[in-house]
Motif scaffolding. Structure first.
Motif, mmCIF file in Angstrom:
data_model
loop_
_atom_site.group_PDB
_atom_site.id
_atom_site.type_symbol
_atom_site.label_atom_id
_atom_site.label_comp_id
_atom_site.label_asym_id
_atom_site.label_seq_id
_atom_site.Cartn_x
_atom_site.Cartn_y
_atom_site.Cartn_z
ATOM 1 N N UNK A 191 -30.310 15.626 33.100
ATOM 2 C CA UNK A 191 -29.312 15.064 34.011
ATOM 3 C C UNK A 191 -28.624 16.185 34.774
ATOM 4 N N UNK A 192 -28.693 16.120 36.108
ATOM 5 C CA UNK A 192 -28.174 17.190 36.960
ATOM 6 C C UNK A 192 -27.116 16.633 37.903
ATOM 7 N N UNK A 193 -25.826 16.891 37.636
ATOM 8 C CA UNK A 193 -24.772 16.489 38.568
ATOM 9 C C UNK A 193 -24.544 17.567 39.614
ATOM 10 N N UNK A 194 -24.073 17.155 40.773
ATOM 11 C CA UNK A 194 -23.696 18.116 41.811
ATOM 12 C C UNK A 194 -22.203 18.396 41.660
ATOM 13 N N UNK A 195 -21.840 19.645 41.414
ATOM 14 C CA UNK A 195 -20.444 20.005 41.178
ATOM 15 C C UNK A 195 -19.784 20.659 42.386
ATOM 16 N N UNK A 196 -20.446 20.599 43.520
ATOM 17 C CA UNK A 196 -19.888 21.223 44.724
ATOM 18 C C UNK A 196 -19.560 20.155 45.768
ATOM 19 N N UNK A 197 -18.491 20.385 46.527
ATOM 20 C CA UNK A 197 -18.089 19.453 47.572
ATOM 21 C C UNK A 197 -18.724 19.769 48.920
ATOM 22 N N UNK A 198 -19.257 20.975 49.068
ATOM 23 C CA UNK A 198 -19.758 21.411 50.377
ATOM 24 C C UNK A 198 -21.202 21.894 50.330
ATOM 25 N N UNK A 199 -21.956 21.513 49.282
ATOM 26 C CA UNK A 199 -23.360 21.938 49.176
ATOM 27 C C UNK A 199 -24.141 20.914 48.367
ATOM 28 N N UNK A 200 -25.459 20.913 48.536
ATOM 29 C CA UNK A 200 -26.341 19.987 47.818
ATOM 30 C C UNK A 200 -27.309 20.756 46.939
ATOM 31 N N UNK A 201 -27.652 20.183 45.805
ATOM 32 C CA UNK A 201 -28.623 20.797 44.897
ATOM 33 C C UNK A 201 -30.034 20.560 45.424
ATOM 34 N N UNK A 202 -30.810 21.632 45.516
ATOM 35 C CA UNK A 202 -32.159 21.527 46.063
ATOM 36 C C UNK A 202 -33.226 22.067 45.109
ATOM 37 N N UNK B 87 -22.977 13.174 43.613
ATOM 38 C CA UNK B 87 -24.172 12.486 43.136
ATOM 39 C C UNK B 87 -24.762 13.227 41.929
ATOM 40 N N UNK B 88 -25.705 12.561 41.239
ATOM 41 C CA UNK B 88 -26.477 13.222 40.196
ATOM 42 C C UNK B 88 -27.907 12.692 40.237
ATOM 43 N N UNK B 89 -28.801 13.419 39.586
ATOM 44 C CA UNK B 89 -30.213 13.027 39.534
ATOM 45 C C UNK B 89 -30.730 13.267 38.126
ATOM 46 N N UNK B 90 -31.625 12.392 37.671
ATOM 47 C CA UNK B 90 -32.251 12.559 36.361
ATOM 48 C C UNK B 90 -33.725 12.898 36.547
ATOM 49 N N UNK B 91 -34.178 13.876 35.747
ATOM 50 C CA UNK B 91 -35.569 14.322 35.793
ATOM 51 C C UNK B 91 -36.183 14.091 34.404
ATOM 52 N N UNK B 92 -37.040 13.064 34.252
ATOM 53 C CA UNK B 92 -37.581 12.724 32.931
ATOM 54 C C UNK B 92 -38.687 13.687 32.487
ATOM 55 N N UNK B 93 -38.690 13.960 31.174
ATOM 56 C CA UNK B 93 -39.719 14.789 30.550
ATOM 57 C C UNK B 93 -40.182 14.125 29.256
ATOM 58 N N UNK B 94 -41.492 14.160 29.015
ATOM 59 C CA UNK B 94 -42.038 13.740 27.734
ATOM 60 C C UNK B 94 -42.312 15.000 26.920
ATOM 61 N N UNK C 121 -43.033 11.954 37.615
ATOM 62 C CA UNK C 121 -42.772 12.163 39.050
ATOM 63 C C UNK C 121 -41.427 11.578 39.469
ATOM 64 N N UNK C 122 -40.705 12.333 40.305
ATOM 65 C CA UNK C 122 -39.423 11.893 40.848
ATOM 66 C C UNK C 122 -39.558 11.876 42.370
ATOM 67 N N UNK C 123 -39.385 10.713 43.012
ATOM 68 C CA UNK C 123 -39.529 10.638 44.471
ATOM 69 C C UNK C 123 -38.633 11.646 45.187
ATOM 70 N N UNK C 124 -39.207 12.352 46.156
ATOM 71 C CA UNK C 124 -38.447 13.310 46.934
ATOM 72 C C UNK C 124 -38.358 14.688 46.323
ATOM 73 N N UNK C 125 -39.069 14.885 45.193
ATOM 74 C CA UNK C 125 -39.056 16.179 44.519
ATOM 75 C C UNK C 125 -40.479 16.548 44.104
ATOM 76 N N UNK C 126 -40.837 17.813 44.289
ATOM 77 C CA UNK C 126 -42.119 18.292 43.785
ATOM 78 C C UNK C 126 -41.864 19.088 42.516
ATOM 79 N N UNK D 281 -25.117 20.275 33.566
ATOM 80 C CA UNK D 281 -26.518 19.917 33.385
ATOM 81 C C UNK D 281 -26.741 19.658 31.898
ATOM 82 N N UNK D 282 -27.383 18.548 31.582
ATOM 83 C CA UNK D 282 -27.596 18.190 30.177
ATOM 84 C C UNK D 282 -28.963 17.585 29.945
#
Length: 260
Positions: A56-67, A130-137, A86-91, A37-38
């Motif tokens: 930036x959040x990468x998933x480092x597991x082969x058998x689980x998803x980051x939630x 996969x990875x996901x980015x979460x923007x912050x100002x 706002x990031x679609x699919x995330x609150x 995570x960076x």
């Protein structure tokens, strides 16, 4: 040594050389999988200014998803303004805490600041590979330090929690679970970060402009090209070395056949 024994020896050398080349290439290609995570700025993150960053959040597991992702902001350098995109699919939930020492920003006294931002999957998740980015100002960035440490907690759907909270010591090795670090650059002359495309200060929140996006895209492309070039170069060297070895051995075999 008989002819059959020499042939078996030559085959063994060729297979060993080929396996070494493939193994080295595999290690190089597998390197980026060990990501952490960076926090990466879009453009400059100047001391005393404002910036937009991507967590930036990468998933480092082969058998689980980051939630779920929790980012804890540094209390020793509180930020008066923290706004998640706002990031679609995330609150997202923003937590504020009272400051031990109030801040003065633009002539106003700030008595509380954001201490944590939490993103929770709401119809989406970060799957294996996969990875996901979460923007912050963020702003205003402190002027008395050259980096900000953001500790993070990453939760998987199998209840595993990875704590990215270890702070690296200068000159020491990287910790196993390092905390994300935002490196701050030299302050801008106007103290408000890089100007936006229209010449304004980007609404004082480091909004991304065309130049920043282009620079980021170019940097990513150059980095990818450089990585591919290095990998291909190493593989080429290994294959070349294997070919030379095979040629020498083949020559010896021919010489041996002539003299035998």
């Amino acid at each position: 040594m008989g002819g059959a024994a020499r042939r078996r020896s030559f085959r063994t050398v060729r297979v060993t050389a080929l396996a070494a080349g493939v193994g080295a290439a595999s290690l190089l290609l597998a390197g980026p999988a060990f990501a952490h995570v960076g926090v990466e700025p879009r453009g400059d993150a100047a001391r005393g200014g404002y910036a937009t960053v991507d967590v930036k959040v990468p998933n480092e597991r082969d058998n689980a998803s980051t939630v779920k992702l929790e980012i804890v902001l540094p209390t020793e350098h509180p930020l008066a303004s923290v706004q998640p995109q706002p990031v679609p699919g995330w609150k997202v939930e923003v937590t504020k805490s009272k400051l031990a020492k109030p801040l003065t920003v633009h002539g106003k006294q700030i008595t509380e600041a954001v201490s944590k931002v939490t993103w929770t999957a709401d119809g989406s998740k970060i799957g294996p590979g996969q990875f996901q980015q979460f923007p912050l100002s963020l702003g205003r960035l402190p002027e008395n330090t050259d980096q900000l440490v953001f500790k993070a907690l990453q939760t998987y759907d199998n209840k595993e929690v990875v704590r990215w909270i270890e702070v690296a010591e200068k000159g020491g090795p990287e910790p196993e679970a390092p905390a994300p670090v935002l490196t701050l650059s030299a302050p801008e002359s106007d103290g408000h970060g890089a100007p936006a495309a229209d010449g304004s200060a980007g609404d004082h929140h480091g909004g991304t402009d065309g130049k920043s996006a282009s620079a980021s895209a170019d940097g990513g492309e150059d980095g990818s090209t450089d990585t591919v070039a290095r990998v291909l170069g190493v593989v080429g060297i290994l294959v070349g070395a294997a070919g030379v070895a095979f040629g020498v051995l083949a020559g010896r075999r021919r010489d041996s056949g002539v003299t035998s």
